[in-house]
Design a protein around this motif. Structure first.
Motif, mmCIF file in Angstrom:
data_model
loop_
_atom_site.group_PDB
_atom_site.id
_atom_site.type_symbol
_atom_site.label_atom_id
_atom_site.label_comp_id
_atom_site.label_asym_id
_atom_site.label_seq_id
_atom_site.Cartn_x
_atom_site.Cartn_y
_atom_site.Cartn_z
ATOM 1 N N ASP A 10 0.938 -1.164 -0.001
ATOM 2 C CA ASP A 10 -0.019 0.027 -0.168
ATOM 3 C C ASP A 10 0.738 1.260 0.113
ATOM 4 N N MET A 11 1.718 1.144 0.426
ATOM 5 C CA MET A 11 2.930 2.357 0.520
ATOM 6 C C MET A 11 4.033 2.035 -0.452
ATOM 7 N N PRO A 12 4.300 3.133 -1.465
ATOM 8 C CA PRO A 12 5.169 2.952 -2.262
ATOM 9 C C PRO A 12 6.765 2.896 -1.732
ATOM 10 N N ASN A 13 7.740 1.992 -2.454
ATOM 11 C CA ASN A 13 9.131 2.047 -2.049
ATOM 12 C C ASN A 13 9.383 1.494 -0.642
ATOM 13 N N MET A 14 8.675 0.445 -0.234
ATOM 14 C CA MET A 14 8.612 -0.217 1.115
ATOM 15 C C MET A 14 8.780 -1.816 0.919
ATOM 16 N N VAL A 15 9.443 -2.432 1.689
ATOM 17 C CA VAL A 15 9.436 -3.846 1.877
ATOM 18 C C VAL A 15 9.036 -4.372 3.329
ATOM 19 N N ALA A 16 8.612 -5.422 3.652
ATOM 20 C CA ALA A 16 8.380 -5.912 5.018
ATOM 21 C C ALA A 16 9.704 -6.612 5.402
ATOM 22 N N PHE A 17 10.050 -6.269 6.676
ATOM 23 C CA PHE A 17 11.278 -6.493 7.294
ATOM 24 C C PHE A 17 11.177 -6.812 8.726
ATOM 25 N N GLY A 18 11.069 -7.908 8.955
ATOM 26 C CA GLY A 18 10.815 -8.444 10.698
ATOM 27 C C GLY A 18 9.298 -8.169 10.790
ATOM 28 N N PRO A 19 9.007 -8.418 12.176
ATOM 29 C CA PRO A 19 9.768 -8.871 13.171
ATOM 30 C C PRO A 19 9.800 -10.205 13.618
ATOM 31 N N MET A 20 8.914 -11.032 12.907
ATOM 32 C CA MET A 20 9.016 -12.476 12.990
ATOM 33 C C MET A 20 10.049 -13.366 12.711
ATOM 34 N N ILE A 21 10.743 -14.087 13.381
ATOM 35 C CA ILE A 21 11.894 -14.801 13.205
ATOM 36 C C ILE A 21 11.461 -16.300 12.785
ATOM 37 N N LEU A 22 12.000 -16.564 11.443
ATOM 38 C CA LEU A 22 11.337 -17.943 11.057
ATOM 39 C C LEU A 22 11.881 -19.285 11.999
ATOM 40 N N GLY A 23 11.278 -19.780 12.188
ATOM 41 C CA GLY A 23 11.230 -21.049 12.993
ATOM 42 C C GLY A 23 10.648 -20.717 14.399
ATOM 43 N N GLU A 24 10.191 -19.426 14.990
ATOM 44 C CA GLU A 24 9.685 -19.218 15.947
ATOM 45 C C GLU A 24 8.320 -19.512 15.943
ATOM 46 N N PRO A 25 7.678 -19.802 17.225
ATOM 47 C CA PRO A 25 6.327 -19.745 16.928
ATOM 48 C C PRO A 25 5.170 -18.590 16.659
ATOM 49 N N GLU A 26 4.431 -18.809 15.798
ATOM 50 C CA GLU A 26 3.560 -17.840 15.297
ATOM 51 C C GLU A 26 2.217 -17.226 16.237
ATOM 52 N N THR A 27 2.306 -16.403 16.693
ATOM 53 C CA THR A 27 1.124 -16.257 17.842
ATOM 54 C C THR A 27 0.169 -15.052 17.124
ATOM 55 N N ILE A 28 0.608 -14.429 15.994
ATOM 56 C CA ILE A 28 -0.150 -13.152 15.432
ATOM 57 C C ILE A 28 -1.581 -13.767 15.548
ATOM 58 N N HIS A 29 -2.583 -13.070 15.730
ATOM 59 C CA HIS A 29 -3.956 -13.261 15.573
ATOM 60 C C HIS A 29 -4.351 -14.399 16.583
#
Length: 463
Positions: A417-436
């Motif tokens: 939605d915002m130009p010139n950006m990428v997603a960078f963290g905060p989730m560390i691969l392999g860690e349990p995903e607790t979002i939502h």
């Protein structure tokens, strides 16, 4: 003193501020004057700007839609964009969902990981740069979004009033770097039921799923039949032979089939067990007199079945950057004179909308289907040698000692939605995903680690 040392000095203050903002219930609510997304979201934005002013930053509130903290001088600016709104807390919490309590090195609460914790962390990362008086050639903005969980409409409001950043990131994804996000198309495929079945079996209703971007774990169909016992026996036999978990019973004069599947995100439909797809398989095995609904069932089973890549539909799109197209049926609703089936399609980043919808429209041509409620997000794709990618890779590797691999995802982040950006963290691969999920948390050690990574990233982008 270096960046990492200064982060260690201010970590307690940073954690205290994260707790302050997590303790505000900022679920989207009824619109009020100056509060377009409700009371709670407005309180969270006010608190974020209050913390920003306390840290010595200039702030601006764009009519309650979005706000930002700013530091530095220069014509151009780099930005970090995160959101303060959260999904409803739901049930099953061990600790209060808005308590921000710390237990065993983890802060629990809705928004700790998604996305209040990370965006306040980046605010303190900018404070570190300010405290150390590190030289910058560009302004830096920490942008506080307020509608990410319900459509990101505030970002258009921002872009209508402010020029976009020249580079930046959103701390609302996975490490190392998400450089590619598939295009996403969501719509309803609808057909009016004019010719109805008049034989021994007629379908009275189909009801399954709620959202196009979720693999439905429940679907129900009600049949009017002349010989219920025979039909129930036949359906049970088919389900046993095809490993379908279903309950078949007589209710209010109908034979009701209830299928239980396995939910999954629409970006990874292969990880779920689609209850709608299974209902259509069951109905396709019955001897239903030819009608509009039987034609839909036959069409569905021939060109969709259990497939999650759209191959039989003619949508075999794939690239090395982001993999195969994903094909999810999120819901099906049939009652009276209409059937509606919700599609969520995610196409590879090197393809265009027309590459997918052209074959799709050809497949349904002349069959009486219509498309309604179309929503489209274009793919996001940064070349591997793009300056933003190279800078973030350098920072990540230096701060973690790990290779900064580039990730492609089927989901969508604020970066779309915002130009010139990428997603960078905060989730560390392999860690349990607790979002939502209930008991959402972030580790205190990871807050501090993120602050160091983000401070270096902001500095490298703006120096």
């Amino acid at each position: 003193m270096g960046i990492n040392d200064r982060v260690e000095e201010i970590k307690d203050e940073m954690i205290k501020s994260i707790k302050e903002i997590v303790q505000i219930k900022s679920v989207t609510d009824e619109k009020k004057p100056g509060k377009p997304f409700g009371e709670g979201v407005s309180k969270a934005l006010d608190k974020a700007l209050e913390i920003s002013e306390r840290l010595g930053f200039k702030t601006k509130n764009l009519d309650g839609y979005v706000g930002y903290a700013e530091y530095g001088e220069g014509e151009d600016y780099v930005a970090v964009l995160g959101h303060l709104d959260v999904v409803p807390e739901g049930k099953g919490w061990e600790f209060p969902p808005y308590g921000a309590e710390i237990h065993d090195g983890k802060m629990y609460g809705r928004g700790t990981m998604d996305d209040k914790g990370p965006i306040i962390t980046t605010l303190y990362s900018l404070k570190v740069i300010k405290d150390l008086k590190l030289p910058l050639s560009k302004r830096v903005r920490i942008i506080f979004g307020t509608n990410e969980e319900n459509g990101c409409s505030e970002i258009q409001y921002y872009k209508d009033r402010e020029k976009p950043p020249i580079m930046g990131f959103t701390p609302d994804g996975d490490y190392p770097i998400i450089y590619a996000e598939k295009g996403i198309v969501t719509f309803d495929l609808v057909k009016n039921i004019k010719v109805k079945s008049r034989g021994d079996i007629s379908i009275e209703y189909i009801e399954g799923g709620e959202r196009a971007n979720v693999v439905p774990n429940h679907c129900e169909a009600g049949l009017k039949v002349k010989n219920p016992e025979d039909i129930i026996k036949s359906i049970n036999k088919f389900c046993n032979e095809n490993s379908i978990e279903a309950k078949v019973e007589c209710k209010k004069g109908l034979v009701v089939i209830t299928v239980t599947g396995l939910a999954a995100h629409g970006s990874t439909p292969e990880l779920g067990k689609n209850a709608v797809m299974q209902i259509f398989k069951i109905l396709g095995a019955l001897k239903i007199e030819k009608s509009d609904i039987s034609d839909v069932i036959d069409f569905f089973n021939r060109y969709v079945g259990y497939e999650t890549d759209g191959k039989s539909f003619g949508l075999s799109l794939e690239d090395k950057e982001s993999g195969k197209l994903t094909f999810n049926i999120g819901a099906a609703h049939m009652k009276d004179n209409k059937i509606s089936i919700a599609f969520n399609l995610r196409y590879p980043v090197t393809f265009k909308y027309e590459d997918m919808m052209g074959p799709f429209n050809n497949r349904i041509s002349g069959l009486g289907f219509g498309i309604q409620n179309m929503m489209h997000q274009k793919p996001l794709f940064f070349p591997e040698k793009h300056p933003l990618i190279k800078i973030l890779q350098k920072v990540y590797t230096e701060q973690t000692g790990e290779e900064a691999k580039l990730l492609a995802i089927g989901g969508g982040t604020y970066a779309k939605d915002m130009p010139n950006m990428v997603a960078f963290g905060p989730m560390i691969l392999g860690e349990p995903e607790t979002i939502h999920n209930s008991n959402e948390y972030i580790k205190i050690d990871h807050i501090i680690r993120n602050a160091k990574i983000y401070a270096h990233a902001i500095y490298e982008l703006a120096k």
